[in-house]
Design an enzyme around this catalytic site. Sequence first.
Site, PDB file in Angstrom:
ATOM      1  N   CYS A 153       0.841  -1.204   0.000  1.00  0.00           N
ATOM      2  CA  CYS A 153       0.000   0.000   0.000  1.00  0.00           C
ATOM      3  C   CYS A 153       0.872   1.249   0.000  1.00  0.00           C
ATOM      4  CB  CYS A 153      -0.902  -0.012   1.240  1.00  0.00           C
ATOM      5  SG  CYS A 153      -1.740   1.557   1.507  1.00  0.00           S
ATOM      6  N   CYS A 176       0.470   3.366   3.450  1.00  0.00           N
ATOM      7  CA  CYS A 176       0.848   2.875   4.776  1.00  0.00           C
ATOM      8  C   CYS A 176       2.155   3.538   5.243  1.00  0.00           C
ATOM      9  CB  CYS A 176       1.014   1.354   4.749  1.00  0.00           C
ATOM     10  SG  CYS A 176      -0.533   0.452   4.987  1.00  0.00           S
ATOM     11  N   HIS A 181      -4.170   0.531   8.164  1.00  0.00           N
ATOM     12  CA  HIS A 181      -4.680   0.216   6.821  1.00  0.00           C
ATOM     13  C   HIS A 181      -6.096  -0.371   6.850  1.00  0.00           C
ATOM     14  CE1 HIS A 181      -4.061  -0.905   2.551  1.00  0.00           C
ATOM     15  NE2 HIS A 181      -4.741  -1.999   2.842  1.00  0.00           N
ATOM     16  N   ASN A 191     -13.359   9.834  -1.487  1.00  0.00           N
ATOM     17  CA  ASN A 191     -14.005   8.801  -2.293  1.00  0.00           C
ATOM     18  C   ASN A 191     -13.779   7.499  -1.559  1.00  0.00           C
ATOM     19  OD1 ASN A 191     -14.865  10.359  -4.463  1.00  0.00           O
ATOM     20  ND2 ASN A 191     -12.887  10.166  -5.495  1.00  0.00           N
ATOM     21  N   SER A 217      -9.354   2.877  -5.470  1.00  0.00           N
ATOM     22  CA  SER A 217      -8.767   1.539  -5.552  1.00  0.00           C
ATOM     23  C   SER A 217      -8.042   1.139  -4.278  1.00  0.00           C
ATOM     24  CB  SER A 217      -7.803   1.497  -6.735  1.00  0.00           C
ATOM     25  OG  SER A 217      -6.937   2.610  -6.647  1.00  0.00           O
ATOM     26  N   HIS A 235      -6.948   1.883   2.075  1.00  0.00           N
ATOM     27  CA  HIS A 235      -6.353   2.639   3.192  1.00  0.00           C
ATOM     28  C   HIS A 235      -7.197   3.896   3.449  1.00  0.00           C
ATOM     29  CE1 HIS A 235      -2.717   3.384   5.723  1.00  0.00           C
ATOM     30  NE2 HIS A 235      -3.397   4.509   5.848  1.00  0.00           N
ATOM     31  N   HIS A 246      -8.347   7.268   3.591  1.00  0.00           N
ATOM     32  CA  HIS A 246      -7.754   8.537   3.167  1.00  0.00           C
ATOM     33  C   HIS A 246      -8.764   9.375   2.402  1.00  0.00           C
ATOM     34  CE1 HIS A 246      -7.471   6.268  -0.605  1.00  0.00           C
ATOM     35  NE2 HIS A 246      -7.287   7.416  -1.229  1.00  0.00           N
ATOM     36  N   GLN A 260      -8.963  13.401   0.071  1.00  0.00           N
ATOM     37  CA  GLN A 260      -8.160  14.282  -0.769  1.00  0.00           C
ATOM     38  C   GLN A 260      -8.554  15.731  -0.539  1.00  0.00           C
ATOM     39  OE1 GLN A 260      -7.401  13.054  -4.867  1.00  0.00           O
ATOM     40  NE2 GLN A 260      -8.747  11.296  -4.517  1.00  0.00           N
TER      41      GLN A 260
END
Length: 347
Positions: free
Chosen positions: A51, A54, A113, A153, A161, A164, A166, A168
């Site tokens: 990842c 990570c 993760h 998203n 995809s 993890h 997160h 933006q």
Amino acid sequence: MSNELNNNPHRRYNILTGEWILVSPHRTKRPWQGKTEKHNSEKGPDYDPSCYLCPGNTRTSGETNPEYIEPFAFTNDFSALLPDTPQKELNNGLLKAEAEQGICKVVCFSPDHSLTLPLMETGDIKKVVKMWKKEYAELGAKENINYVQIFENKGAVMGCSNPHPHGQIWSQSSIPTEIQKKSKHFKEYWQENKQSLLADYLKQELELDERILVKNEHFVALIPYWAVWPYEAMIIPKKHHQHIGQLNEEEEQSFAEIIKKLTIMYDNLFETSFPYSSGIHQIPTDGKEYPEWHFHMSFYPPLLRSATVKKFMVGYEMFAGPQRDITAEMAANTLKQLPEKHYTKEV
Ligand SMILES: [Zn+2]
């Protein structure tokens, strides 16, 4: 009061954008009654060596993530906007274009993760809120950054995809279309009523109590009257704040709490890690005053009837405008009856 309206095809008005949505409740004689499929609730690994988000891992850009233990933000290696784009304009007959400058960042919500916002502790979500505040202030302070969009998203179906946790942040020199639309309606209402459009809307929703999902001391989560997505929701601060930078410590805590509660509801609905796009709409950072603005966070989830059946915006929606079958009230009723505890946690 409006039963006849509610049971028949009708249009609802979005007070923030000025757009209409077609509602066809007669097509849902039987609203969704309960879970139809069981889904894998096994927790994934808390660290994935492949990842790129990570802690300690190397990204494709060659940069290595620090061994972060709190939310961590970095400039997107594949930014859609760049800070040093030369300023150019094209005005050639009917062809019009202008250069856009910006900075795109990625915010890792947690070093773990395997987590998602609904599975994180409230205190850790509060750290994410603090990170959003910091980035909003820092990016917004830059001379060529006039708007900062914070969003997430979540889920492969939303084009994300990497599991993890997160989000933006895209910041840019121009003010995007959605913000311009909302600005116009906030402003018109403010000029006429000297009130925040969303504060007055919230007051009416609290009185009616038909679409409220959850509320706490400083925030309310509800399905907006004009919702387009089946389980679309909005988190609104009770206080008339223009941006998240105005939240005090206590309000940050309340905000984190309500994000957790709403996203647990979502996961519990189909017993799946519920996909969505969420985003915070707040004032531009162009240095102008926007007293009419009332910041809010919206969630647009695509799922309709199960973990696999999603709503598609096609046909009529592409060519004419949005449409839904289940009403916002039906969706709110379904969501608020769900248990408060996350379905993967033992009872
Ligand atoms: Zn990871």
